[in-house]
Motif scaffolding. Structure first.
Motif, PDB file in Angstrom:
ATOM      1  N   LYS A  49       0.818  -1.216   0.000  1.00 47.74           N
ATOM      2  CA  LYS A  49       0.000   0.000   0.000  1.00 47.74           C
ATOM      3  C   LYS A  49       0.856   1.272   0.000  1.00 47.74           C
ATOM      4  CE  LYS A  49      -3.417   2.333   2.930  1.00 47.74           C
ATOM      5  NZ  LYS A  49      -4.200   2.265   4.154  1.00 47.74           N
ATOM      6  N   TYR A  50       2.055   1.211   0.618  1.00 48.51           N
ATOM      7  CA  TYR A  50       2.918   2.390   0.764  1.00 48.51           C
ATOM      8  C   TYR A  50       4.165   2.341  -0.114  1.00 48.51           C
ATOM      9  CZ  TYR A  50       0.018   3.236   4.861  1.00 48.51           C
ATOM     10  OH  TYR A  50      -1.042   3.472   5.701  1.00 48.51           O
ATOM     11  N   ARG A  51       4.214   1.371  -1.014  1.00 47.27           N
ATOM     12  CA  ARG A  51       5.426   1.168  -1.816  1.00 47.27           C
ATOM     13  C   ARG A  51       5.836   2.415  -2.614  1.00 47.27           C
ATOM     14  NH1 ARG A  51       5.010  -4.402  -3.922  1.00 47.27           N
ATOM     15  NH2 ARG A  51       5.450  -4.832  -1.745  1.00 47.27           N
ATOM     16  N   ARG A  52       4.889   3.079  -3.229  1.00 45.51           N
ATOM     17  CA  ARG A  52       5.221   4.264  -4.026  1.00 45.51           C
ATOM     18  C   ARG A  52       5.792   5.363  -3.123  1.00 45.51           C
ATOM     19  NH1 ARG A  52       1.509   7.489  -8.422  1.00 45.51           N
ATOM     20  NH2 ARG A  52       0.973   5.356  -8.954  1.00 45.51           N
ATOM     21  N   THR A  53       5.228   5.527  -1.952  1.00 47.13           N
ATOM     22  CA  THR A  53       5.731   6.526  -1.010  1.00 47.13           C
ATOM     23  C   THR A  53       7.143   6.166  -0.554  1.00 47.13           C
ATOM     24  OG1 THR A  53       3.502   7.046  -0.281  1.00 47.13           O
ATOM     25  CG2 THR A  53       5.290   7.726   1.164  1.00 47.13           C
ATOM     26  N   GLY A  54       7.381   4.889  -0.295  1.00 44.98           N
ATOM     27  CA  GLY A  54       8.725   4.440   0.069  1.00 44.98           C
ATOM     28  C   GLY A  54       9.730   4.743  -1.021  1.00 44.98           C
ATOM     29  N   LEU A  55       9.310   4.560  -2.270  1.00 41.48           N
ATOM     30  CA  LEU A  55      10.171   4.880  -3.409  1.00 41.48           C
ATOM     31  C   LEU A  55      10.459   6.381  -3.470  1.00 41.48           C
ATOM     32  CD1 LEU A  55      10.823   2.419  -5.248  1.00 41.48           C
ATOM     33  CD2 LEU A  55       9.628   3.643  -7.048  1.00 41.48           C
ATOM     34  N   LYS A  56       9.446   7.179  -3.194  1.00 37.55           N
ATOM     35  CA  LYS A  56       9.620   8.638  -3.195  1.00 37.55           C
ATOM     36  C   LYS A  56      10.606   9.067  -2.110  1.00 37.55           C
ATOM     37  CE  LYS A  56       4.997   9.711  -4.975  1.00 37.55           C
ATOM     38  NZ  LYS A  56       3.701  10.340  -4.663  1.00 37.55           N
ATOM     39  N   ILE A  57      10.487   8.467  -0.931  1.00 34.66           N
ATOM     40  CA  ILE A  57      11.426   8.801   0.148  1.00 34.66           C
ATOM     41  C   ILE A  57      12.840   8.381  -0.233  1.00 34.66           C
ATOM     42  CG2 ILE A  57      12.096   8.293   2.539  1.00 34.66           C
ATOM     43  CD1 ILE A  57       9.086   8.049   3.181  1.00 34.66           C
ATOM     44  N   ALA A  58      12.978   7.171  -0.773  1.00 34.89           N
ATOM     45  CA  ALA A  58      14.304   6.698  -1.191  1.00 34.89           C
ATOM     46  C   ALA A  58      14.910   7.632  -2.239  1.00 34.89           C
ATOM     47  CB  ALA A  58      14.213   5.271  -1.720  1.00 34.89           C
ATOM     48  N   CYS A  59      14.103   8.047  -3.194  1.00 38.72           N
ATOM     49  CA  CYS A  59      14.562   8.973  -4.231  1.00 38.72           C
ATOM     50  C   CYS A  59      14.968  10.314  -3.623  1.00 38.72           C
ATOM     51  CB  CYS A  59      13.462   9.153  -5.274  1.00 38.72           C
ATOM     52  SG  CYS A  59      13.886  10.280  -6.616  1.00 38.72           S
ATOM     53  N   ALA A  60      14.147  10.836  -2.714  1.00 37.98           N
ATOM     54  CA  ALA A  60      14.451  12.118  -2.061  1.00 37.98           C
ATOM     55  C   ALA A  60      15.742  12.027  -1.248  1.00 37.98           C
ATOM     56  CB  ALA A  60      13.284  12.548  -1.173  1.00 37.98           C
ATOM     57  N   LEU A  61      15.940  10.906  -0.567  1.00 35.79           N
ATOM     58  CA  LEU A  61      17.172  10.733   0.217  1.00 35.79           C
ATOM     59  C   LEU A  61      18.392  10.618  -0.684  1.00 35.79           C
ATOM     60  CD1 LEU A  61      15.933   8.271   2.994  1.00 35.79           C
ATOM     61  CD2 LEU A  61      16.444  10.728   3.228  1.00 35.79           C
ATOM     62  N   LEU A  62      18.254   9.940  -1.807  1.00 42.17           N
ATOM     63  CA  LEU A  62      19.367   9.839  -2.758  1.00 42.17           C
ATOM     64  C   LEU A  62      19.711  11.212  -3.329  1.00 42.17           C
ATOM     65  CD1 LEU A  62      21.358   8.044  -4.275  1.00 42.17           C
ATOM     66  CD2 LEU A  62      19.589   7.687  -6.013  1.00 42.17           C
ATOM     67  N   VAL A 158      12.168  21.030  -1.366  1.00 38.93           N
ATOM     68  CA  VAL A 158      12.220  21.034  -2.836  1.00 38.93           C
ATOM     69  C   VAL A 158      12.518  19.633  -3.359  1.00 38.93           C
ATOM     70  CG1 VAL A 158      13.549  21.883  -4.829  1.00 38.93           C
ATOM     71  CG2 VAL A 158      12.810  23.482  -3.048  1.00 38.93           C
ATOM     72  N   LEU A 159      13.449  18.934  -2.731  1.00 42.33           N
ATOM     73  CA  LEU A 159      13.795  17.582  -3.170  1.00 42.33           C
ATOM     74  C   LEU A 159      12.627  16.614  -2.969  1.00 42.33           C
ATOM     75  CD1 LEU A 159      17.484  17.365  -1.914  1.00 42.33           C
ATOM     76  CD2 LEU A 159      16.655  17.834  -4.242  1.00 42.33           C
ATOM     77  N   ALA A 160      11.858  16.806  -1.909  1.00 45.20           N
ATOM     78  CA  ALA A 160      10.663  15.981  -1.685  1.00 45.20           C
ATOM     79  C   ALA A 160       9.674  16.173  -2.825  1.00 45.20           C
ATOM     80  CB  ALA A 160      10.015  16.342  -0.347  1.00 45.20           C
ATOM     81  N   TYR A 161       9.464  17.422  -3.187  1.00 42.65           N
ATOM     82  CA  TYR A 161       8.536  17.727  -4.281  1.00 42.65           C
ATOM     83  C   TYR A 161       9.032  17.112  -5.594  1.00 42.65           C
ATOM     84  CZ  TYR A 161       5.941  20.293  -7.806  1.00 42.65           C
ATOM     85  OH  TYR A 161       5.173  20.619  -8.893  1.00 42.65           O
ATOM     86  N   LEU A 162      10.326  17.315  -5.883  1.00 45.58           N
ATOM     87  CA  LEU A 162      10.879  16.795  -7.141  1.00 45.58           C
ATOM     88  C   LEU A 162      10.840  15.275  -7.198  1.00 45.58           C
ATOM     89  CD1 LEU A 162      13.966  19.153  -7.632  1.00 45.58           C
ATOM     90  CD2 LEU A 162      11.783  19.210  -8.867  1.00 45.58           C
ATOM     91  N   SER A 163      11.193  14.619  -6.100  1.00 49.72           N
ATOM     92  CA  SER A 163      11.177  13.154  -6.109  1.00 49.72           C
ATOM     93  C   SER A 163       9.744  12.630  -6.209  1.00 49.72           C
ATOM     94  CB  SER A 163      11.895  12.579  -4.892  1.00 49.72           C
ATOM     95  OG  SER A 163      11.181  12.829  -3.713  1.00 49.72           O
ATOM     96  N   SER A 164       8.814  13.303  -5.557  1.00 53.93           N
ATOM     97  CA  SER A 164       7.413  12.885  -5.654  1.00 53.93           C
ATOM     98  C   SER A 164       6.906  13.001  -7.082  1.00 53.93           C
ATOM     99  CB  SER A 164       6.539  13.724  -4.714  1.00 53.93           C
ATOM    100  OG  SER A 164       6.850  13.430  -3.375  1.00 53.93           O
ATOM    101  N   ARG A 165       7.221  14.099  -7.708  1.00 52.82           N
ATOM    102  CA  ARG A 165       6.809  14.294  -9.108  1.00 52.82           C
ATOM    103  C   ARG A 165       7.464  13.261 -10.025  1.00 52.82           C
ATOM    104  NH1 ARG A 165       3.652  18.793 -10.837  1.00 52.82           N
ATOM    105  NH2 ARG A 165       4.080  17.689 -12.748  1.00 52.82           N
ATOM    106  N   LEU A 166       8.753  13.026  -9.821  1.00 54.30           N
ATOM    107  CA  LEU A 166       9.486  12.075 -10.661  1.00 54.30           C
ATOM    108  C   LEU A 166       8.908  10.674 -10.540  1.00 54.30           C
ATOM    109  CD1 LEU A 166      11.953  11.404 -12.478  1.00 54.30           C
ATOM    110  CD2 LEU A 166      13.248  11.040 -10.367  1.00 54.30           C
ATOM    111  N   ILE A 167       8.699  10.203  -9.319  1.00 53.89           N
ATOM    112  CA  ILE A 167       8.161   8.856  -9.122  1.00 53.89           C
ATOM    113  C   ILE A 167       6.733   8.767  -9.668  1.00 53.89           C
ATOM    114  CG2 ILE A 167       7.509   7.100  -7.403  1.00 53.89           C
ATOM    115  CD1 ILE A 167      10.606   7.476  -7.915  1.00 53.89           C
ATOM    116  N   ASP A 168       5.929   9.794  -9.460  1.00 58.71           N
ATOM    117  CA  ASP A 168       4.569   9.790 -10.022  1.00 58.71           C
ATOM    118  C   ASP A 168       4.600   9.725 -11.545  1.00 58.71           C
ATOM    119  OD1 ASP A 168       3.298   9.761  -7.569  1.00 58.71           O
ATOM    120  OD2 ASP A 168       2.940  11.930  -7.523  1.00 58.71           O
TER     121      ASP A 168
END
Length: 180
Positions: A49-62, A158-168
């Motif tokens: 259920k939270y996999r996409r969010t986990g991916l967004k966090i991983a992307c933002a951290l990277l 800003v990185l949270a926003y960018l990673s969220s947009r990218l993963i979406d």
């Protein structure tokens, strides 16, 4: 820098106490290496259920690691406040990298703001509180200037926003290819 030292010295002179001396190193440790946020991302990646969010966090951290720690810190090369005000005795080990921006803050806000953009209040409110506490701990411990922390907050957001947009975008493209 007068503003920065005024804030740090205010914290040192008015907020410093034995309880905070005990708790702030532990709070700052939560953000060391982004450990609490990495654990959060891994747990979310495991739960479908939270996999996409986990991916967004991983992307933002990277992105945080690359932009903050690899690019900005060595480029700006700002020394830490305790290296200027040598009268300060730190209650944690001296960080060896540069000060600007705060990596703890950048990673914390990158992860917490992904949750703000993605999830219910039950999840993001504690994450934001933890991110704020980690950020404040860096000031309390005299290892970052307030402007390091403020810029880390902005950069992380800003990185949270960018990673969220990218993963979406990636998920949207994937669903389009599979005909969903």
């Amino acid at each position: 820098m007068p503003f920065d030292f005024a804030v740090l010295d205010f914290i040192r002179d008015n907020i410093s106490n034995p309880f905070f001396d005990f708790i702030m190193p532990k709070i700052t440790y939560l953000g060391s290496g982004g450990i609490i946020w990495i654990i959060t991302a891994v747990v979310m990646l495991i739960i479908k259920k939270y996999r996409r969010t986990g991916l967004k966090i991983a992307c933002a951290l990277l992105l945080s690691l690359i932009i903050c720690n690899i690019l900005l810190k060595p480029t700006v090369a700002r020394i830490r406040p305790f290296d200027i005000n040598t009268a300060i005795e730190l209650i944690i080990s001296k960080p060896t990298d540069y000060s600007f921006p705060s990596g703890h803050t950048t990673a914390s806000f990158a992860a917490a703001m992904v949750l703000v953009l993605s999830e219910s209040k039950r999840i993001w409110i504690p994450a934001v509180i933890i991110a704020i506490l980690i950020s404040f701990s860096r000031l309390y411990l005299y290892v970052h200037f307030p402007t390091d922390v403020l810029c880390g907050m902005v950069l992380g957001t800003v990185l949270a926003y960018l990673s969220s947009r990218l993963i979406d975008m990636i998920f949207k493209k994937k669903m389009k290819k599979s005909g969903i």
